[in-house]
Design an enzyme around this catalytic site. Sequence first.
Site, PDB file in Angstrom:
ATOM      1  N   LYS A   1     136.383  92.126   7.896  1.00  0.00           N
ATOM      2  CA  LYS A   1     135.641  92.752   6.793  1.00  0.00           C
ATOM      3  C   LYS A   1     136.151  94.164   6.522  1.00  0.00           C
ATOM      4  CE  LYS A   1     131.460  90.183   7.960  1.00  0.00           C
ATOM      5  NZ  LYS A   1     131.191  89.109   7.001  1.00  0.00           N
TER       6      LYS A   1
ATOM      7  N   ASP B   1     124.413  95.557  14.961  1.00  0.00           N
ATOM      8  CA  ASP B   1     125.376  94.662  14.338  1.00  0.00           C
ATOM      9  C   ASP B   1     125.941  95.444  13.155  1.00  0.00           C
ATOM     10  OD1 ASP B   1     126.764  92.883  12.805  1.00  0.00           O
ATOM     11  OD2 ASP B   1     125.152  91.422  12.598  1.00  0.00           O
TER      12      ASP B   1
ATOM     13  N   HIS C   1     121.672  88.453  10.100  1.00  0.00           N
ATOM     14  CA  HIS C   1     122.598  87.334   9.928  1.00  0.00           C
ATOM     15  C   HIS C   1     122.294  86.337  11.051  1.00  0.00           C
ATOM     16  CE1 HIS C   1     126.573  85.345  10.022  1.00  0.00           C
ATOM     17  NE2 HIS C   1     126.798  85.859   8.825  1.00  0.00           N
TER      18      HIS C   1
ATOM     19  N   CYS D   1     123.856  82.963   5.357  1.00  0.00           N
ATOM     20  CA  CYS D   1     123.597  82.933   6.805  1.00  0.00           C
ATOM     21  C   CYS D   1     122.392  83.781   7.174  1.00  0.00           C
ATOM     22  CB  CYS D   1     124.812  83.402   7.615  1.00  0.00           C
ATOM     23  SG  CYS D   1     126.262  82.400   7.349  1.00  0.00           S
TER      24      CYS D   1
ATOM     25  N   GLN E   1     128.689  94.884   8.557  1.00  0.00           N
ATOM     26  CA  GLN E   1     128.758  95.389   7.181  1.00  0.00           C
ATOM     27  C   GLN E   1     128.895  96.906   7.153  1.00  0.00           C
ATOM     28  OE1 GLN E   1     129.089  93.598   4.500  1.00  0.00           O
ATOM     29  NE2 GLN E   1     128.744  91.618   5.478  1.00  0.00           N
TER      30      GLN E   1
HETATM   31  C1  LIG Z   1     125.640  91.401   9.133  1.00  0.00           C
HETATM   32  C2  LIG Z   1     126.624  90.398   9.667  1.00  0.00           C
HETATM   33  N1  LIG Z   1     126.594  90.073  10.965  1.00  0.00           N
HETATM   34  C3  LIG Z   1     127.463  89.210  11.497  1.00  0.00           C
HETATM   35  C4  LIG Z   1     128.442  88.611  10.737  1.00  0.00           C
HETATM   36  C5  LIG Z   1     129.368  87.647  11.400  1.00  0.00           C
HETATM   37  O1  LIG Z   1     130.680  88.058  11.355  1.00  0.00           O
HETATM   38  P1  LIG Z   1     131.795  87.107  11.957  1.00  0.00           P
HETATM   39  O2  LIG Z   1     131.651  85.807  11.217  1.00  0.00           O
HETATM   40  O3  LIG Z   1     133.091  87.768  11.687  1.00  0.00           O
HETATM   41  O4  LIG Z   1     131.500  86.942  13.398  1.00  0.00           O
HETATM   42  C6  LIG Z   1     128.503  88.915   9.376  1.00  0.00           C
HETATM   43  C7  LIG Z   1     129.516  88.311   8.480  1.00  0.00           C
HETATM   44  O5  LIG Z   1     129.503  87.187   8.063  1.00  0.00           O
HETATM   45  C8  LIG Z   1     127.574  89.825   8.828  1.00  0.00           C
HETATM   46  O6  LIG Z   1     127.603  90.138   7.530  1.00  0.00           O
END
Ligand SMILES: Cc1ncc(COP(=O)(O)O)c(C=O)c1O
Lengths: 158, 411
Positions: free
Chosen positions: B231, B205, B127, B369, B208
């Site tokens: 999430k 990270d 991401h 993203c 998910q």
């Molecule tokens: C794999 C992953 N990393 C990071 C994020 C970022 O999460 P957040 O926007 O809550 O910081 C997301 C979600 O959008 C994600 O799916």
Amino acid sequence: MTPSDNFDDLRDLYQEVILDHGRRPRHAERLTEFDATAKGDNPMCGDRVQVWVKFGSGTVSRVGFEARGCAISVASADLMAETVQHRTKADTRALFESFREMARTGICPACDARLDEAIERLKPLAGVHEYPSRVKCATLPWHALIAALDGAKEASSE
Amino acid sequence: MTKPATFDVERIRQDFPILTQKIRGKDLVFLDSAASAQKPRVVIDAMVRAMETQYANIHRGLHWMSERTTEAYEEARDAAAALMNASGRSEIVFTHNSTEAINLMAHSYGRGVMKRGQAVVISGMEHHSNIVPWQLLRDSHGIELRVAPVTDAGELDMEAYEALFADGKVGLVAITHMSNVLGSVVPAERVVKIAHANGAKVMFDGSQAIVHRKVDVRALDCDFYAWTGHKLYGPTGIGVLWGRRELLERMPPFMGGGDMISSVTYEQSTWATVPHKFEAGTPAILEGIGLKAAIDYVQAIGFDAMAAHEAALTEHALARLGQIDGVHIVGRAQDRGGVISFTLDKAHSHDVATLLDRQGIAVRAGHHCAEPLMRRFNLDSTARASFGIYTTHAEIDALADGLIRVREFFT
Ligand SMILES: Cc1ncc(COP(=O)(O)O)c(C=O)c1O
């Protein structure tokens, strides 16, 4: 689902004109002879468009484009190219303002009556106003065209 | 796979008030939980109850309300620690989301502990929030950024990953535990083993993964684990960075302010102990309380039952979508969670999403993203369906039927 399925619920935005121009655009070509070209980029969704413009005396004589994006953006680029052909630069700018208003709000009370017939042709895209995230798809080619008229290489995003 | 008898999706759906909403007169089919999940009644109630009966700023009042609220907030830390099998509340740093947790890592671990000339390894399926903070670190601190490629199936290329360590420069691996685009789950234990054998630390990270399986940081043997509350059926505005205590202690603070200090003079300030050192300012108190309710909620259902439900849904969805002419599923990882990206011939993913939305079906479309990953598969965008504990087989059938209509509409 059967082939005789009726698609009424899908048609409000995707009218036949849009599907048709999205599928078989008439002006999707890079002009070999042109006076200006500019790109438009929507980083949010990855839509990209480039327009090429040939000028007449004070007019837009021809527009060609290459678009990578959804049916809405391709159809909008094609309807735009068709509509501005042989119009003065001033009218082209006025059409842009009217179209932008229509895409945002669905209506265009301040639209120039002289341009009624052209605006009528763009009207099928007015349904996009119900989808805020899609308005840019419809306006992106116009931003690129106006950038070309202004002598810029790139449309500045809204 | 068969569902355990205890998992009753219809009963679970009753816990989520929003699921009774109609979209343009049609039942809501919500297949965008990977972007953010819906909230069960217990989460909503916990936050409302706190505001109505037991709320004050924390860690600073000597009065009853403040003490009770502090306790509730710190219990959220215990719940998060238990969820991940961490050793205790001192290892749980609350942030606002995963993005802030990763930025904290890049700042405090990257600038504070890593040395110029060292390298950070990420993967080809990150991401943006696990790419950009490391680019900022690279540019400001002389850290090299290396990318472990993904295979055509959408799995981490383990040979190529291992080769990145050959020159001994890698100090940290910061890698997704599960892709938000492909659904692929990386072989986390092997990722850690290889990194540790080469003297590098590992941060996952888990944005998910935390939703889809039991995460045990001690079994994984990783060093840091980041995730985001919204999430996991919790509120927005709260995320978690778990770190080994001895590593957290070596890291300088991220932001300065109230709550993160031990004492302040104009000459010098000293820091509070971990995790408070990393939490400047009034935190997301209500969100912490909501997050605890969410964790309690999923723990009561049980990850085995949730994972089995999702595996059955995913299998059903792959089968149904796979049968539709013109639908291409992106990524075929062996180990995967309930996230499926796909494209449809002749229709752009934005058109697909809008036309599904007309039928009451919410999916996401775009680059998710993850632009570099899109480029890896020569795509501009995909449509993505993702599942939660409240997702039903009938909703997947609605998606498949809806897609068949979209395809016919476009031909
Ligand atoms: C794999 C992953 N990393 C990071 C994020 C970022 O999460 P957040 O926007 O809550 O910081 C997301 C979600 O959008 C994600 O799916």
